[in-house]
Scaffold this motif. Structure first.
Motif, PDB file in Angstrom:
ATOM      1  N   GLU A   2      -5.716   3.489   4.643  1.00 39.90           N
ATOM      2  CA  GLU A   2      -6.089   2.428   3.716  1.00 39.90           C
ATOM      3  C   GLU A   2      -6.083   2.935   2.279  1.00 39.90           C
ATOM      4  O   GLU A   2      -5.721   2.214   1.359  1.00 39.90           O
ATOM      5  CB  GLU A   2      -7.472   1.871   4.076  1.00 39.90           C
ATOM      6  CG  GLU A   2      -7.461   0.949   5.290  1.00 39.90           C
ATOM      7  CD  GLU A   2      -6.565  -0.268   5.109  1.00 39.90           C
ATOM      8  OE1 GLU A   2      -6.586  -0.849   4.013  1.00 39.90           O
ATOM      9  OE2 GLU A   2      -5.840  -0.617   6.039  1.00 39.90           O
ATOM     10  N   GLU A   3      -6.487   4.197   2.090  1.00 41.73           N
ATOM     11  CA  GLU A   3      -6.513   4.752   0.734  1.00 41.73           C
ATOM     12  C   GLU A   3      -5.115   4.917   0.177  1.00 41.73           C
ATOM     13  O   GLU A   3      -4.875   4.754  -1.022  1.00 41.73           O
ATOM     14  CB  GLU A   3      -7.245   6.100   0.742  1.00 41.73           C
ATOM     15  CG  GLU A   3      -8.745   5.968   0.985  1.00 41.73           C
ATOM     16  CD  GLU A   3      -9.436   7.310   0.935  1.00 41.73           C
ATOM     17  OE1 GLU A   3      -8.743   8.327   0.714  1.00 41.73           O
ATOM     18  OE2 GLU A   3     -10.656   7.363   1.125  1.00 41.73           O
ATOM     19  N   SER A   4      -4.138   5.256   1.029  1.00 36.15           N
ATOM     20  CA  SER A   4      -2.773   5.476   0.561  1.00 36.15           C
ATOM     21  C   SER A   4      -1.978   4.182   0.482  1.00 36.15           C
ATOM     22  O   SER A   4      -0.904   4.151  -0.110  1.00 36.15           O
ATOM     23  CB  SER A   4      -2.047   6.460   1.488  1.00 36.15           C
ATOM     24  OG  SER A   4      -1.979   5.936   2.809  1.00 36.15           O
ATOM     25  N   ARG A   5      -2.486   3.115   1.064  1.00 35.27           N
ATOM     26  CA  ARG A   5      -1.770   1.837   1.062  1.00 35.27           C
ATOM     27  C   ARG A   5      -1.981   1.144  -0.280  1.00 35.27           C
ATOM     28  O   ARG A   5      -3.101   0.881  -0.696  1.00 35.27           O
ATOM     29  CB  ARG A   5      -2.288   0.949   2.205  1.00 35.27           C
ATOM     30  CG  ARG A   5      -1.534  -0.364   2.381  1.00 35.27           C
ATOM     31  CD  ARG A   5      -2.045  -1.071   3.637  1.00 35.27           C
ATOM     32  NE  ARG A   5      -1.263  -2.246   3.946  1.00 35.27           N
ATOM     33  CZ  ARG A   5      -1.602  -3.497   3.621  1.00 35.27           C
ATOM     34  NH1 ARG A   5      -2.735  -3.702   2.961  1.00 35.27           N
ATOM     35  NH2 ARG A   5      -0.835  -4.507   3.949  1.00 35.27           N
ATOM     36  N   LYS A   6      -0.886   0.856  -0.969  1.00 37.24           N
ATOM     37  CA  LYS A   6      -0.949   0.214  -2.274  1.00 37.24           C
ATOM     38  C   LYS A   6      -0.316  -1.172  -2.210  1.00 37.24           C
ATOM     39  O   LYS A   6       0.431  -1.489  -1.293  1.00 37.24           O
ATOM     40  CB  LYS A   6      -0.234   1.065  -3.331  1.00 37.24           C
ATOM     41  CG  LYS A   6      -0.721   2.507  -3.415  1.00 37.24           C
ATOM     42  CD  LYS A   6      -2.195   2.599  -3.812  1.00 37.24           C
ATOM     43  CE  LYS A   6      -2.622   4.058  -3.917  1.00 37.24           C
ATOM     44  NZ  LYS A   6      -4.064   4.193  -4.258  1.00 37.24           N
ATOM     45  N   HIS A   7      -0.628  -1.968  -3.223  1.00 33.15           N
ATOM     46  CA  HIS A   7      -0.080  -3.319  -3.313  1.00 33.15           C
ATOM     47  C   HIS A   7       0.870  -3.372  -4.513  1.00 33.15           C
ATOM     48  O   HIS A   7       0.449  -3.263  -5.656  1.00 33.15           O
ATOM     49  CB  HIS A   7      -1.219  -4.339  -3.463  1.00 33.15           C
ATOM     50  CG  HIS A   7      -0.752  -5.758  -3.383  1.00 33.15           C
ATOM     51  ND1 HIS A   7      -1.628  -6.827  -3.341  1.00 33.15           N
ATOM     52  CD2 HIS A   7       0.488  -6.314  -3.338  1.00 33.15           C
ATOM     53  CE1 HIS A   7      -0.944  -7.959  -3.266  1.00 33.15           C
ATOM     54  NE2 HIS A   7       0.338  -7.672  -3.272  1.00 33.15           N
ATOM     55  N   PHE A   8       2.167  -3.513  -4.218  1.00 30.95           N
ATOM     56  CA  PHE A   8       3.176  -3.642  -5.262  1.00 30.95           C
ATOM     57  C   PHE A   8       3.417  -5.123  -5.558  1.00 30.95           C
ATOM     58  O   PHE A   8       3.574  -5.930  -4.639  1.00 30.95           O
ATOM     59  CB  PHE A   8       4.503  -3.019  -4.820  1.00 30.95           C
ATOM     60  CG  PHE A   8       4.500  -1.512  -4.772  1.00 30.95           C
ATOM     61  CD1 PHE A   8       4.835  -0.764  -5.892  1.00 30.95           C
ATOM     62  CD2 PHE A   8       4.171  -0.844  -3.608  1.00 30.95           C
ATOM     63  CE1 PHE A   8       4.851   0.624  -5.853  1.00 30.95           C
ATOM     64  CE2 PHE A   8       4.185   0.545  -3.550  1.00 30.95           C
ATOM     65  CZ  PHE A   8       4.527   1.276  -4.678  1.00 30.95           C
ATOM     66  N   VAL A   9       3.481  -5.468  -6.835  1.00 30.89           N
ATOM     67  CA  VAL A   9       3.865  -6.807  -7.254  1.00 30.89           C
ATOM     68  C   VAL A   9       5.156  -6.673  -8.046  1.00 30.89           C
ATOM     69  O   VAL A   9       5.186  -6.027  -9.102  1.00 30.89           O
ATOM     70  CB  VAL A   9       2.770  -7.487  -8.096  1.00 30.89           C
ATOM     71  CG1 VAL A   9       3.232  -8.870  -8.548  1.00 30.89           C
ATOM     72  CG2 VAL A   9       1.479  -7.598  -7.290  1.00 30.89           C
ATOM     73  N   LEU A  28       9.499  -0.672   1.284  1.00 34.33           N
ATOM     74  CA  LEU A  28       8.132  -0.347   0.861  1.00 34.33           C
ATOM     75  C   LEU A  28       7.121  -0.759   1.933  1.00 34.33           C
ATOM     76  O   LEU A  28       6.137  -0.056   2.175  1.00 34.33           O
ATOM     77  CB  LEU A  28       7.809  -1.047  -0.457  1.00 34.33           C
ATOM     78  CG  LEU A  28       8.569  -0.561  -1.694  1.00 34.33           C
ATOM     79  CD1 LEU A  28       8.189  -1.403  -2.910  1.00 34.33           C
ATOM     80  CD2 LEU A  28       8.285   0.910  -1.970  1.00 34.33           C
ATOM     81  N   GLU A  29       7.369  -1.880   2.582  1.00 31.92           N
ATOM     82  CA  GLU A  29       6.457  -2.329   3.642  1.00 31.92           C
ATOM     83  C   GLU A  29       6.514  -1.392   4.841  1.00 31.92           C
ATOM     84  O   GLU A  29       5.475  -1.092   5.447  1.00 31.92           O
ATOM     85  CB  GLU A  29       6.804  -3.759   4.044  1.00 31.92           C
ATOM     86  CG  GLU A  29       6.425  -4.781   2.977  1.00 31.92           C
ATOM     87  CD  GLU A  29       6.892  -6.184   3.295  1.00 31.92           C
ATOM     88  OE1 GLU A  29       6.311  -7.139   2.744  1.00 31.92           O
ATOM     89  OE2 GLU A  29       7.858  -6.339   4.082  1.00 31.92           O
ATOM     90  N   ARG A  30       7.706  -0.904   5.181  1.00 38.30           N
ATOM     91  CA  ARG A  30       7.802   0.050   6.288  1.00 38.30           C
ATOM     92  C   ARG A  30       7.121   1.367   5.952  1.00 38.30           C
ATOM     93  O   ARG A  30       6.712   2.105   6.842  1.00 38.30           O
ATOM     94  CB  ARG A  30       9.276   0.293   6.662  1.00 38.30           C
ATOM     95  CG  ARG A  30       9.908  -0.846   7.434  1.00 38.30           C
ATOM     96  CD  ARG A  30      11.168  -0.386   8.149  1.00 38.30           C
ATOM     97  NE  ARG A  30      12.213  -0.002   7.226  1.00 38.30           N
ATOM     98  CZ  ARG A  30      13.126  -0.831   6.745  1.00 38.30           C
ATOM     99  NH1 ARG A  30      13.100  -2.112   7.084  1.00 38.30           N
ATOM    100  NH2 ARG A  30      14.055  -0.397   5.926  1.00 38.30           N
ATOM    101  N   ALA A  31       7.006   1.659   4.652  1.00 38.07           N
ATOM    102  CA  ALA A  31       6.302   2.865   4.222  1.00 38.07           C
ATOM    103  C   ALA A  31       4.789   2.654   4.201  1.00 38.07           C
ATOM    104  O   ALA A  31       4.045   3.561   3.819  1.00 38.07           O
ATOM    105  CB  ALA A  31       6.783   3.291   2.832  1.00 38.07           C
ATOM    106  N   GLY A  32       4.333   1.462   4.584  1.00 44.52           N
ATOM    107  CA  GLY A  32       2.901   1.199   4.719  1.00 44.52           C
ATOM    108  C   GLY A  32       2.259   0.456   3.577  1.00 44.52           C
ATOM    109  O   GLY A  32       1.038   0.312   3.541  1.00 44.52           O
ATOM    110  N   HIS A  33       3.048  -0.040   2.626  1.00 45.28           N
ATOM    111  CA  HIS A  33       2.484  -0.702   1.461  1.00 45.28           C
ATOM    112  C   HIS A  33       2.557  -2.226   1.586  1.00 45.28           C
ATOM    113  O   HIS A  33       3.368  -2.767   2.348  1.00 45.28           O
ATOM    114  CB  HIS A  33       3.222  -0.251   0.196  1.00 45.28           C
ATOM    115  CG  HIS A  33       3.131   1.221  -0.059  1.00 45.28           C
ATOM    116  ND1 HIS A  33       1.960   1.831  -0.465  1.00 45.28           N
ATOM    117  CD2 HIS A  33       4.050   2.209   0.069  1.00 45.28           C
ATOM    118  CE1 HIS A  33       2.165   3.131  -0.606  1.00 45.28           C
ATOM    119  NE2 HIS A  33       3.429   3.394  -0.284  1.00 45.28           N
TER     120      HIS A  33
END
Length: 368
Positions: A2-9, A28-33
């Motif tokens: 959860e700490e490494s998961r970021k939200h890109f806009v 990016l989603e497959r990388a967990g974001h």
């Protein structure tokens, strides 16, 4: 996790829409974001007409509404491409507390000392109008920055998408793929060999190195499929028994490589045409807000916009905003890091999607 998961806009540039991020978003989603790609006003499938958009506030309305909807203390990484740099700067001025990092992707990056139009005016001073070919700009009387723009097909082809072929949608280094068919004879063997060859050819056309191995001792189905049945072909057993050299057994691969090189340019050109066709069908007349940026808009403040960390991604083969102009903007207004992408034109989400995703993931790890 959860700490490494970021939200890109992801914020598109002029005349484009959220559709231009279709290669980047799934990687990016497959990388967990988490990834959100937005249509700005009068862009993509947004129903607003460009004639009804005259201010940066109106143009950025979908982005502002999205940021307003975020949960308390939730932060995002804003990525602005090209003219989208103005939109993310405007958003940072409005909601600096909601933005962990602002990424300017070969984008116009305003400062806090001049009017927002300053960097665009400098750009037009250095770029003759003939450079825009069949594109159409609308200028209000006496204005240096256009109020609207439409990017012509010749301009798209030679300036924006000149290096934008389709690439394999995998993150990381391109692997070597080994296809091994069944060792049994009969119909099943032939079908398996045919399937393996078709898969191998498809992967090769996408740029992978492919080794197709027929492990049968005498029924060389791959030789039949590749048109090499009239040649003396050594088997795996003969190599292992030292009855022939490895290069003798691989001579058929050299013949196939020459054949693939003859086919490749035609296949490559077809894929480039598909990407350009997508753009020419989906681009719209886009707002440029010349009068607003030049005369009406207030400067972005150092206290708000300036407080948000900025990273600039330089596309070294950009024919729209040249590398020298991009680097000038990083000197005009300092950033935390400058990342350069080799072999990327003005549309790195098409020409270098893997490298762009690596850069964004690096930014998420180091700056967000």
């Amino acid at each position: 996790m959860e700490e490494s998961r970021k939200h890109f806009v992801l914020v598109h540039g002029a005349c484009h829409g959220a559709w231009c991020w279709y290669k980047v978003k799934p990687v990016l989603e497959r990388a967990g974001h988490q990834v959100t790609a937005l249509d700005l006003a009068a862009s993509g499938i947004n129903s607003k007409n460009h004639l009804d958009v005259s201010t940066l506030s109106e143009y950025s309305e979908p982005l502002i509404k999205f940021l307003e909807s975020l949960a308390e203390r939730e932060k995002v990484i804003l990525v602005g491409h090209s003219l989208g740099g103005m939109n993310i700067a405007f958003a940072a001025e409005k909601f600096p507390e909601k933005i962990s990092t602002a990424v300017f992707l070969t984008a116009f990056m305003p400062d806090s000392s001049h009017q927002p139009s300053y960097v665009i005016e400098k750009y037009f001073e250095k770029t003759p109008m003939e450079e825009f070919m069949d594109s159409e700009f609308t200028f209000d009387e006496g204005e240096k920055v256009a109020s609207s723009v439409f990017l012509g097909p010749k301009y798209l082809s030679s300036k924006l998408y000149q290096l934008s072929p389709m690439e394999p949608q995998l993150f990381g280094d391109t692997p070597r793929v080994v296809v091994i068919t069944s060792g049994k004879g009969g119909v099943g063997k032939t079908a398996a060999a045919a399937a393996a060859t078709n898969v191998g050819l498809s992967l090769a056309r996408l740029g992978f190195s492919v080794v197709a191995i027929d492990v049968d001792i005498r029924l060389c189905n791959l030789d039949l499929l590749l048109g090499l049945e009239d040649r003396v072909n050594y088997t795996t057993v003969e190599v292992l028994n030292s009855d022939c050299r490895l290069d003798q057994a691989l001579v058929r691969d050299k013949r196939w490589s020459r054949r693939r090189r003859r086919l490749w340019p035609r296949q490559w050109r077809q894929i480039e045409d598909e990407e350009l066709a997508l753009a020419t069908m989906l681009v719209r007349v886009g707002p440029f807000m010349g009068k607003y940026l030049s005369n009406v808009a207030n400067k972005f403040s150092e206290e708000k916009y300036g407080s948000v960390g900025r990273v600039y991604v330089v596309c070294k083969d950009d024919k729209i905003i040249s590398e020298s102009i991009q680097l000038w903007m990083t000197r005009n207004y300092t950033v935390k890091e400058v990342i350069e992408i080799e072999g990327a034109d003005h549309m790195p989400m098409f020409s270098a999607p893997q490298d762009l995703c690596r850069a964004l993931i690096h930014i998420a790890r180091m700056h967000a």
